[in-house]
Design an enzyme around this catalytic site. Structure first.
Site, mmCIF file in Angstrom:
data_model
loop_
_atom_site.group_PDB
_atom_site.id
_atom_site.type_symbol
_atom_site.label_atom_id
_atom_site.label_comp_id
_atom_site.label_asym_id
_atom_site.label_seq_id
_atom_site.Cartn_x
_atom_site.Cartn_y
_atom_site.Cartn_z
ATOM 1 N N HIS A 101 0.847 -1.199 0.000
ATOM 2 C CA HIS A 101 0.000 0.000 0.000
ATOM 3 C C HIS A 101 0.884 1.251 0.000
ATOM 4 C CE1 HIS A 101 -2.883 3.033 1.133
ATOM 5 N NE2 HIS A 101 -3.815 2.199 0.728
ATOM 6 N N GLU A 173 -4.196 1.084 -7.800
ATOM 7 C CA GLU A 173 -4.587 2.188 -6.922
ATOM 8 C C GLU A 173 -3.699 3.402 -7.204
ATOM 9 O OE1 GLU A 173 -6.432 2.178 -2.812
ATOM 10 O OE2 GLU A 173 -4.311 2.062 -2.362
HETATM 11 P P1 PGA Z 1 -9.806 5.575 -0.005
HETATM 12 O O1 PGA Z 1 -8.597 4.629 0.408
HETATM 13 O O2 PGA Z 1 -10.937 4.696 -0.456
HETATM 14 O O3 PGA Z 1 -10.133 6.343 1.252
HETATM 15 O O4 PGA Z 1 -9.320 6.442 -1.099
HETATM 16 C C1 PGA Z 1 -8.254 3.540 -0.379
HETATM 17 C C2 PGA Z 1 -6.936 2.992 0.094
HETATM 18 O O5 PGA Z 1 -6.018 3.776 0.415
HETATM 19 O O6 PGA Z 1 -6.767 1.779 0.136
#
Ligand code: PGA
Length: 261
Positions: A101, A173
């Site tokens: 992450h 992401e």
């Molecule tokens: P968010 O976070 O949905 O608040 O953007 C997603 C993440 O960081 O996994």
């Protein structure tokens, strides 16, 4: 039971539920929100802070819900003060672990190499890693999507063989789109689809044949019920990773329901 591939809705609760009452409140509201809702082809994966994993497993029982952790160490046991091993997570009821992450890259200095050790250790312990990859704001500005994703993919999955790749979930992401980074817009459906196609291409290149078909590719970054059609369904993603909105049980369940339709 639908025949389509099971979609995944992953809750990354991050460092929340500081107080016991906050946790109890979430449980009560989640149970209320989930009551009478049947998800046919969607799995919820709840990833609380380590300290709450057992409470989640005790409190929430459903065939459609699994549990995971937000991180793990790369060794299974021993003198590593403060660390949590993949084996511990597995034997205490977790099946998944988030790896790579961007908040761990940023605050804990995790590199692709460290993430690769973690992915490998997680697989060894029988966990399914949810590997996060994606470009940051600077990289986006310089049109580096292709090179960033390719490098992260190759280095984080180094030495993960054909027999194990199907156990990996890849989360695209974009770092800039995470709600904590206060994005003023989100990637379009086409941009998400482009990232998915790139990941698919890398899977086919590295692993050939049908193996790559089994790897689920999900989207993360500011997902809410209002945008889940654009960022997930229309973009052909296999699910979502939800941060902020997972703290709101009704909203979280609504996201899952929308995907399950
Ligand atoms: P968010 O976070 O949905 O608040 O953007 C997603 C993440 O960081 O996994």
């Amino acid at each position: 039971m639908s025949t389509k591939k099971e979609a995944l809705v992953v809750a990354n609760f991050k460092m929340n539920f500081n107080m016991r009452y906050e946790l109890q409140h979430w449980f009560a509201n989640f149970i209320k929100a989930k009551k009478g809702i049947r998800l046919d082809s969607t799995r919820l994966i709840l990833c609380p802070p380590f300290i709450h994993l057992s409470s989640f497993i005790k409190k929430i029982r459903s065939k459609q819900i699994s549990f995971g952790a937000q991180d793990c160490f790369w060794e299974q046991k021993g003198a590593f003060t403060g660390e949590i091993s993949p084996t511990m997570i597995r034997s205490f009821g977790g099946k998944y672990v988030i790896a790579g992450h961007s908040e761990r890259r940023r605050y804990k200095g995790e590199t692709n190499k460290i993430i690769n050790y973690k992915v490998t250790a997680a697989l060894k312990a029988g966990l399914q890693p949810i590997l996060c990859i994606g470009e940051n704001a600077r990289e986006k500005k310089h049109d580096m999507l292709f090179s960033v994703i390719t490098k992260q993919f190759k280095e984080c999955l180094y030495d993960v063989g054909r027999s194990r790749i199907k156990d990996i979930i890849i989360c695209y992401e974009p770092v800039w789109a995470i709600s904590a980074n206060k994005p003023d817009h989100l990637p379009t459906t086409d941009e998400i689809m482009e990232a998915k196609l790139l990941i698919k291409k890398l899977l086919i290149q590295e692993y050939e044949g049908p193996v790559s078909e089994h790897v689920r590719i999900i989207y993360g970054g500011s997902v809410v019920s209002k945008n889940v059609s654009e960022v997930c369904i229309d973009a052909g993603m296999d699910g979502v990773l939800v941060g902020g909105a997972s703290l709101l049980p009704h909203e979280f369940v609504k996201i899952a329901q929308t995907i399950d339709l």
